[in-house]
Design a protein around this motif. Structure first.
Motif, PDB file in Angstrom:
ATOM      1  N   TYR A 159     -60.037 -34.682 101.030  1.00  0.00           N
ATOM      2  CA  TYR A 159     -60.974 -35.454 100.150  1.00  0.00           C
ATOM      3  C   TYR A 159     -62.151 -34.849  99.735  1.00  0.00           C
ATOM      4  O   TYR A 159     -62.918 -33.979 100.481  1.00  0.00           O
ATOM      5  CB  TYR A 159     -61.304 -36.794 101.032  1.00  0.00           C
ATOM      6  CG  TYR A 159     -62.201 -37.832 100.314  1.00  0.00           C
ATOM      7  CD1 TYR A 159     -61.593 -38.542  99.461  1.00  0.00           C
ATOM      8  CD2 TYR A 159     -63.457 -37.812 100.561  1.00  0.00           C
ATOM      9  CE1 TYR A 159     -62.330 -39.354  98.885  1.00  0.00           C
ATOM     10  CE2 TYR A 159     -64.286 -38.505 100.126  1.00  0.00           C
ATOM     11  CZ  TYR A 159     -63.656 -39.511  98.899  1.00  0.00           C
ATOM     12  OH  TYR A 159     -64.516 -40.550  98.369  1.00  0.00           O
ATOM     13  N   LYS A 160     -62.545 -34.648  98.482  1.00  0.00           N
ATOM     14  CA  LYS A 160     -63.692 -34.044  97.967  1.00  0.00           C
ATOM     15  C   LYS A 160     -64.545 -35.081  97.519  1.00  0.00           C
ATOM     16  O   LYS A 160     -64.221 -36.173  96.549  1.00  0.00           O
ATOM     17  CB  LYS A 160     -63.221 -33.217  96.817  1.00  0.00           C
ATOM     18  CG  LYS A 160     -62.295 -32.109  97.323  1.00  0.00           C
ATOM     19  CD  LYS A 160     -62.878 -31.020  98.285  1.00  0.00           C
ATOM     20  CE  LYS A 160     -61.960 -30.163  98.832  1.00  0.00           C
ATOM     21  NZ  LYS A 160     -62.071 -29.469 100.155  1.00  0.00           N
ATOM     22  N   VAL A 161     -65.957 -35.369  97.691  1.00  0.00           N
ATOM     23  CA  VAL A 161     -66.865 -35.907  97.085  1.00  0.00           C
ATOM     24  C   VAL A 161     -67.202 -35.349  95.843  1.00  0.00           C
ATOM     25  O   VAL A 161     -68.003 -34.227  95.959  1.00  0.00           O
ATOM     26  CB  VAL A 161     -68.061 -36.257  98.259  1.00  0.00           C
ATOM     27  CG1 VAL A 161     -69.146 -37.040  97.416  1.00  0.00           C
ATOM     28  CG2 VAL A 161     -67.574 -36.927  99.547  1.00  0.00           C
ATOM     29  N   ASP A 162     -67.417 -36.251  94.757  1.00  0.00           N
ATOM     30  CA  ASP A 162     -68.113 -35.653  93.562  1.00  0.00           C
ATOM     31  C   ASP A 162     -69.489 -36.408  93.426  1.00  0.00           C
ATOM     32  O   ASP A 162     -69.718 -37.390  93.003  1.00  0.00           O
ATOM     33  CB  ASP A 162     -67.051 -36.482  92.251  1.00  0.00           C
ATOM     34  CG  ASP A 162     -67.559 -35.679  91.096  1.00  0.00           C
ATOM     35  OD1 ASP A 162     -68.585 -34.958  91.129  1.00  0.00           O
ATOM     36  OD2 ASP A 162     -66.841 -36.027  90.140  1.00  0.00           O
ATOM     37  N   ALA A 163     -70.390 -35.692  93.858  1.00  0.00           N
ATOM     38  CA  ALA A 163     -71.668 -36.030  94.088  1.00  0.00           C
ATOM     39  C   ALA A 163     -72.396 -35.990  92.500  1.00  0.00           C
ATOM     40  O   ALA A 163     -73.067 -37.257  92.598  1.00  0.00           O
ATOM     41  CB  ALA A 163     -72.539 -34.858  94.808  1.00  0.00           C
ATOM     42  N   GLU A 164     -71.820 -35.695  91.568  1.00  0.00           N
ATOM     43  CA  GLU A 164     -72.514 -35.931  90.213  1.00  0.00           C
ATOM     44  C   GLU A 164     -72.032 -37.206  89.647  1.00  0.00           C
ATOM     45  O   GLU A 164     -72.757 -37.960  89.019  1.00  0.00           O
ATOM     46  CB  GLU A 164     -71.969 -34.777  89.397  1.00  0.00           C
ATOM     47  CG  GLU A 164     -72.476 -34.947  87.985  1.00  0.00           C
ATOM     48  CD  GLU A 164     -72.284 -33.569  87.080  1.00  0.00           C
ATOM     49  OE1 GLU A 164     -71.974 -33.838  85.694  1.00  0.00           O
ATOM     50  OE2 GLU A 164     -72.208 -32.438  87.401  1.00  0.00           O
ATOM     51  N   ALA A 165     -70.672 -37.587  90.129  1.00  0.00           N
ATOM     52  CA  ALA A 165     -70.153 -38.789  89.634  1.00  0.00           C
ATOM     53  C   ALA A 165     -70.821 -40.128  90.266  1.00  0.00           C
ATOM     54  O   ALA A 165     -71.318 -41.027  89.704  1.00  0.00           O
ATOM     55  CB  ALA A 165     -68.831 -38.988  89.744  1.00  0.00           C
ATOM     56  N   ILE A 166     -71.261 -39.701  91.595  1.00  0.00           N
ATOM     57  CA  ILE A 166     -71.943 -40.907  92.488  1.00  0.00           C
ATOM     58  C   ILE A 166     -73.315 -40.923  91.788  1.00  0.00           C
ATOM     59  O   ILE A 166     -73.806 -42.025  91.596  1.00  0.00           O
ATOM     60  CB  ILE A 166     -71.984 -40.571  93.820  1.00  0.00           C
ATOM     61  CG1 ILE A 166     -70.578 -40.762  94.402  1.00  0.00           C
ATOM     62  CG2 ILE A 166     -72.859 -41.412  94.703  1.00  0.00           C
ATOM     63  CD1 ILE A 166     -70.285 -40.080  95.917  1.00  0.00           C
TER      64      ILE A 166
ATOM     65  N   SER B 236     -74.424 -40.410  88.708  1.00  0.00           N
ATOM     66  CA  SER B 236     -74.220 -40.883  87.579  1.00  0.00           C
ATOM     67  C   SER B 236     -74.208 -42.222  87.515  1.00  0.00           C
ATOM     68  O   SER B 236     -74.820 -43.337  86.959  1.00  0.00           O
ATOM     69  CB  SER B 236     -73.260 -40.210  86.962  1.00  0.00           C
ATOM     70  OG  SER B 236     -73.052 -40.722  85.419  1.00  0.00           O
ATOM     71  N   ARG B 237     -73.497 -42.803  88.394  1.00  0.00           N
ATOM     72  CA  ARG B 237     -73.229 -44.350  88.536  1.00  0.00           C
ATOM     73  C   ARG B 237     -74.438 -44.979  89.159  1.00  0.00           C
ATOM     74  O   ARG B 237     -74.796 -46.166  88.729  1.00  0.00           O
ATOM     75  CB  ARG B 237     -72.027 -44.545  89.573  1.00  0.00           C
ATOM     76  CG  ARG B 237     -70.502 -44.067  88.723  1.00  0.00           C
ATOM     77  CD  ARG B 237     -69.377 -44.572  89.710  1.00  0.00           C
ATOM     78  NE  ARG B 237     -68.417 -44.148  88.791  1.00  0.00           N
ATOM     79  CZ  ARG B 237     -67.047 -44.126  89.248  1.00  0.00           C
ATOM     80  NH1 ARG B 237     -66.868 -44.397  90.492  1.00  0.00           N
ATOM     81  NH2 ARG B 237     -66.035 -43.959  88.772  1.00  0.00           N
TER      82      ARG B 237
END
Length: 103
Positions: free
Chosen positions: A83-90, A92-93
């Motif tokens: 499982y990888k956390v997408d910090a940029e997507a979080i 941005s949201r």
């Protein structure tokens, strides 16, 4: 000394008029037959929005609160380390939500 009470005749007469439309037992009459209540005159009509909310409430009450299969898949991917956390997507949201709330 006498006190005069005013202002009660109209409300009492309106109340008595409303009661007068219902059936009432008289003194000395047989009590074998029940007294029927007057038919209700009130009515309720829901707006389209209220009807939609009732439908949504019924739908939500029949569905589970979360997707068990998705939760299990996430547990497995976290346990396996994939499982990888997408910090940029979080981020941005979060910024999008902040802009909508401020706005």
């Amino acid at each position: 000394m006498t006190n005069r009470i005013e202002g009660t005749a109209a409300p009492v007469s309106r109340a008595l008029a409303a009661v007068g439309t219902a059936q009432a037992g008289r003194a000395g009459e047989s009590r074998a037959r029940p007294i029927e209540a007057a038919a209700a005159a009130d009515s309720l009509r829901l707006t389209g929005e209220a009807t939609g909310l009732q439908t949504l409430q019924r739908d939500l009450a029949t569905k589970p609160a979360f997707d068990e299969a998705r939760v299990q898949a996430l547990r497995e991917s976290i346990a396996s380390g994939s499982y990888k956390v997408d910090a940029e997507a979080i981020a941005s949201r979060m910024l999008d939500l902040d802009a909508r709330l401020a706005g």
